[in-house]
Design a protein around this motif. Structure first.
Motif, PDB file in Angstrom:
ATOM      1  N   ASP A  25     -12.471  -7.876   3.949  1.00 16.30           N
ATOM      2  CA  ASP A  25     -12.899  -7.193   2.783  1.00 16.30           C
ATOM      3  C   ASP A  25     -13.878  -7.919   1.822  1.00 16.30           C
ATOM      4  O   ASP A  25     -13.827  -9.329   2.000  1.00 16.30           O
ATOM      5  CB  ASP A  25     -11.925  -6.477   1.801  1.00 16.30           C
ATOM      6  CG  ASP A  25     -10.939  -5.748   2.208  1.00 16.30           C
ATOM      7  OD1 ASP A  25     -11.352  -4.949   3.450  1.00 16.30           O
ATOM      8  OD2 ASP A  25      -9.873  -5.551   2.078  1.00 16.30           O
TER       9      ASP A  25
ATOM     10  N   PRO B 206      -5.778   9.467   3.202  1.00 14.08           N
ATOM     11  CA  PRO B 206      -6.215   8.099   3.151  1.00 14.08           C
ATOM     12  C   PRO B 206      -6.247   7.498   1.898  1.00 14.08           C
ATOM     13  O   PRO B 206      -6.686   6.386   1.728  1.00 14.08           O
ATOM     14  CB  PRO B 206      -7.662   8.389   3.365  1.00 14.08           C
ATOM     15  CG  PRO B 206      -7.957   9.752   2.841  1.00 14.08           C
ATOM     16  CD  PRO B 206      -6.571  10.704   2.998  1.00 14.08           C
TER      17      PRO B 206
ATOM     18  N   ASN C  72      -8.587   4.484   2.496  1.00 12.98           N
ATOM     19  CA  ASN C  72      -8.699   3.723   3.670  1.00 12.98           C
ATOM     20  C   ASN C  72      -8.651   4.857   4.900  1.00 12.98           C
ATOM     21  O   ASN C  72      -7.913   5.777   5.061  1.00 12.98           O
ATOM     22  CB  ASN C  72      -7.440   2.868   4.134  1.00 12.98           C
ATOM     23  CG  ASN C  72      -7.261   2.163   5.107  1.00 12.98           C
ATOM     24  OD1 ASN C  72      -8.297   1.894   5.793  1.00 12.98           O
ATOM     25  ND2 ASN C  72      -6.215   1.506   5.288  1.00 12.98           N
TER      26      ASN C  72
ATOM     27  N   GLY D 216     -12.131   0.346  -2.270  1.00  7.99           N
ATOM     28  CA  GLY D 216     -11.114   0.621  -3.738  1.00  7.99           C
ATOM     29  C   GLY D 216     -11.569  -0.027  -5.049  1.00  7.99           C
ATOM     30  O   GLY D 216     -12.283  -0.843  -5.054  1.00  7.99           O
TER      31      GLY D 216
ATOM     32  N   ASP E  95       0.900  -1.216   0.053  1.00  3.76           N
ATOM     33  CA  ASP E  95      -0.015   0.155  -0.019  1.00  3.76           C
ATOM     34  C   ASP E  95       1.089   1.326  -0.044  1.00  3.76           C
ATOM     35  O   ASP E  95       1.719   1.335   1.063  1.00  3.76           O
ATOM     36  CB  ASP E  95      -0.791  -0.026   1.170  1.00  3.76           C
ATOM     37  CG  ASP E  95      -1.890  -1.157   1.323  1.00  3.76           C
ATOM     38  OD1 ASP E  95      -2.116  -1.740   0.037  1.00  3.76           O
ATOM     39  OD2 ASP E  95      -2.357  -1.471   2.164  1.00  3.76           O
TER      40      ASP E  95
ATOM     41  N   LYS F 194      -7.029   3.075  -3.401  1.00  4.77           N
ATOM     42  CA  LYS F 194      -7.860   2.706  -2.378  1.00  4.77           C
ATOM     43  C   LYS F 194      -8.001   3.676  -1.415  1.00  4.77           C
ATOM     44  O   LYS F 194      -7.031   4.475  -1.325  1.00  4.77           O
ATOM     45  CB  LYS F 194      -7.355   1.413  -1.662  1.00  4.77           C
ATOM     46  CG  LYS F 194      -8.018   1.114  -0.403  1.00  4.77           C
ATOM     47  CD  LYS F 194      -7.364  -0.109   0.218  1.00  4.77           C
ATOM     48  CE  LYS F 194      -5.901   0.004   1.075  1.00  4.77           C
ATOM     49  NZ  LYS F 194      -5.558  -1.133   1.547  1.00  4.77           N
TER      50      LYS F 194
ATOM     51  N   ARG G  21     -12.821   0.800   4.195  1.00  6.17           N
ATOM     52  CA  ARG G  21     -11.963   1.274   2.925  1.00  6.17           C
ATOM     53  C   ARG G  21     -12.977   0.553   1.900  1.00  6.17           C
ATOM     54  O   ARG G  21     -13.664  -0.367   1.861  1.00  6.17           O
ATOM     55  CB  ARG G  21     -10.620   0.429   3.014  1.00  6.17           C
ATOM     56  CG  ARG G  21     -10.858  -1.147   3.202  1.00  6.17           C
ATOM     57  CD  ARG G  21      -9.346  -1.438   3.756  1.00  6.17           C
ATOM     58  NE  ARG G  21      -9.838  -2.700   4.280  1.00  6.17           N
ATOM     59  CZ  ARG G  21     -10.034  -3.170   5.367  1.00  6.17           C
ATOM     60  NH1 ARG G  21      -9.860  -2.131   6.409  1.00  6.17           N
ATOM     61  NH2 ARG G  21     -10.106  -4.278   6.092  1.00  6.17           N
TER      62      ARG G  21
ATOM     63  N   GLN H  63      -9.617   5.780   8.991  1.00  5.55           N
ATOM     64  CA  GLN H  63      -9.521   5.436  10.289  1.00  5.55           C
ATOM     65  C   GLN H  63     -10.115   5.976  11.337  1.00  5.55           C
ATOM     66  O   GLN H  63     -10.851   6.990  11.127  1.00  5.55           O
ATOM     67  CB  GLN H  63      -7.720   5.727  10.834  1.00  5.55           C
ATOM     68  CG  GLN H  63      -6.735   4.884   9.838  1.00  5.55           C
ATOM     69  CD  GLN H  63      -5.464   5.254  10.197  1.00  5.55           C
ATOM     70  OE1 GLN H  63      -5.142   6.343  10.852  1.00  5.55           O
ATOM     71  NE2 GLN H  63      -4.435   4.388   9.647  1.00  5.55           N
TER      72      GLN H  63
ATOM     73  N   ASP I 166      -7.683   0.966  11.235  1.00  9.11           N
ATOM     74  CA  ASP I 166      -8.334   1.108  10.128  1.00  9.11           C
ATOM     75  C   ASP I 166     -10.092   0.635  10.245  1.00  9.11           C
ATOM     76  O   ASP I 166     -10.231  -0.345  11.020  1.00  9.11           O
ATOM     77  CB  ASP I 166      -7.897  -0.326   9.108  1.00  9.11           C
ATOM     78  CG  ASP I 166      -6.483   0.088   8.585  1.00  9.11           C
ATOM     79  OD1 ASP I 166      -6.096   1.297   8.952  1.00  9.11           O
ATOM     80  OD2 ASP I 166      -5.846  -0.676   8.256  1.00  9.11           O
TER      81      ASP I 166
END
Length: 391
Positions: free
Chosen positions: A361, A239, A297, A310, A230, A295, A308, A299, A305
């Protein structure tokens, strides 16, 4: 140990039952909440309290019961230390649970450390209503004297009652977690491993009658091992990430209705087998994929996390493929395996997307090119979907 336990009992009774005599035998200390008692046999007892109220609270303990508990637990720790190969043995006991309804410490922890062949240290700790009751006993060890004869070193007994040190431990752990999150946020590139578990399906199927076939939904499984990187874009608090890294994917296409895959030189067929009762019939492929995905992401307040999403594309290369059938023949179970290219496309490409919360995910992958080469097999495009479990 019996001598030390008896000595500890006498000293506790001396401090609690006769505070006037204890004060007379005490060496003056700079702190009014510290009492030091020295006995003629060189043994020393130190009593530390936050205030005088804590000292008075010791009267609520039944000293004979407490001493019996300590003597039993110390004996068990000594036996465990003799049987252990390492230099330290720690045992925890819970007197309050063993004797509900009695006035007893909630927890007693006994640690035996073999610091030297001739010395041993025993530490006993018990927790009571957020305060700490601790006893440390150091046994005497033989040391050579000036005249060549062995003599005993001093015995040391320490009793501490004060604030629960677990609060400090929690603070240290929280500070360590905060530093770790801070270091994680400063890094521009994060590596991680994930495991995809899902199913395969076929889309945009051919309309020709001779190319019609069905897949078993639960048998057409998808498994992928992913090593992703990432890459943060836009600053340490951004993010937005770019995701790339190798993926090793295993695809199973399980055929239904007694069909199997057969390959000729120029064309692949998925045909019905009326003479065989197929218990299992599948096509399996192994593919190396390389994704490129954008993506977001987000928090939560603690820096973990939370959510998210993507989307992006991928390209891949088929490493291997084989077919496998399982059937009964004259009362025996047969398994036939055929390693072949089956006129499958060597290269593949497509689009994919994810949406996730915490460590899980949901993913979907859609192959934009055909599963088989043009006009050399049934027309179909592969679709994979399922869950991704993050490390």
């Amino acid at each position: 140990m019996k001598r030390l336990s008896s000595l500890l009992a006498v000293l506790l009774l001396t401090v609690l039952a006769a505070p006037c005599r204890t004060q007379a035998a005490t060496t003056p200390a700079s702190n009014d909440d510290t009492i030091v008692v020295k006995l003629p046999n060189q043994a020393t007892m130190t009593l530390h309290t936050k205030n005088k109220e804590q000292l008075r609270e010791l009267r609520t303990y039944r000293l004979d019961t407490l001493m019996a508990l300590l003597d039993k637990y110390i004996r068990q720790a000594e036996v465990a230390s003799k049987n252990a190969n390492n230099s330290s043995v720690t045992m925890e006991f819970y007197p309050a649970k063993e004797r509900p309804g009695t006035q007893a410490p909630e927890q007693i922890r006994v640690t035996v450390r073999n610091e030297e062949p001739s010395a041993k240290k025993v530490a006993v700790k018990g927790y009571k209503f957020g305060q700490v009751f601790s006893v440390t006993v150091k046994e005497s060890a033989k040391e050579p004297g000036k005249d060549g004869e062995n003599k005993d070193t001093n015995d040391e007994i320490s009793i501490n009652i004060g604030r629960d040190t677990r609060q400090n431990s929690d603070s240290l752990r929280n500070a360590a977690r905060a530093r770790k999150r801070e270091e994680h946020d400063r890094r521009a590139v994060h590596s991680n491993f994930s495991l995809d578990l899902g199913l395969n399906a076929l889309a945009n199927r051919s309309s020709l009658a001779e190319e019609q076939f069905d897949l078993k939904p639960t048998g057409s499984r998808y498994l992928s091992l992913n090593w992703h990187y990432d890459i943060r874009v836009g600053g340490r608090r951004s993010p937005f990430f770019l995701v790339l890294g190798p993926e090793l994917a295993f695809n199973n296409y399980m055929f239904d209705n007694n069909r199997r895959i057969l390959a000729a030189d120029t064309r692949t067929f998925i045909q019905h087998e009326p003479e065989l009762s197929l218990e299992k019939s599948k096509l399996a492929t192994t593919v190396l994929n390389l994704p490129l995905m954008a993506k977001l992401n987000f928090q939560d307040k603690t820096g973990h996390d939370a959510f998210r999403i993507g989307a992006g594309g991928f390209a891949g290369y088929r490493l291997a493929s084989h077919s496998k059938i399982k059937y009964e023949n004259e009362g025996n179970t047969r398994k036939d395996k055929d390693r072949n290219s089956f006129n499958l496309e060597e290269f593949q490409y497509g689009v994919q997307g994810i949406i996730g919360v915490r460590g899980i995910d949901l993913f979907v992958k859609y192959n934009m090119n055909e599963l088989f080469k043009n006009n050399r097999g049934p027309q179909a495009q592969s679709v994979s979907f399922g869950i991704s479990i993050l490390d």
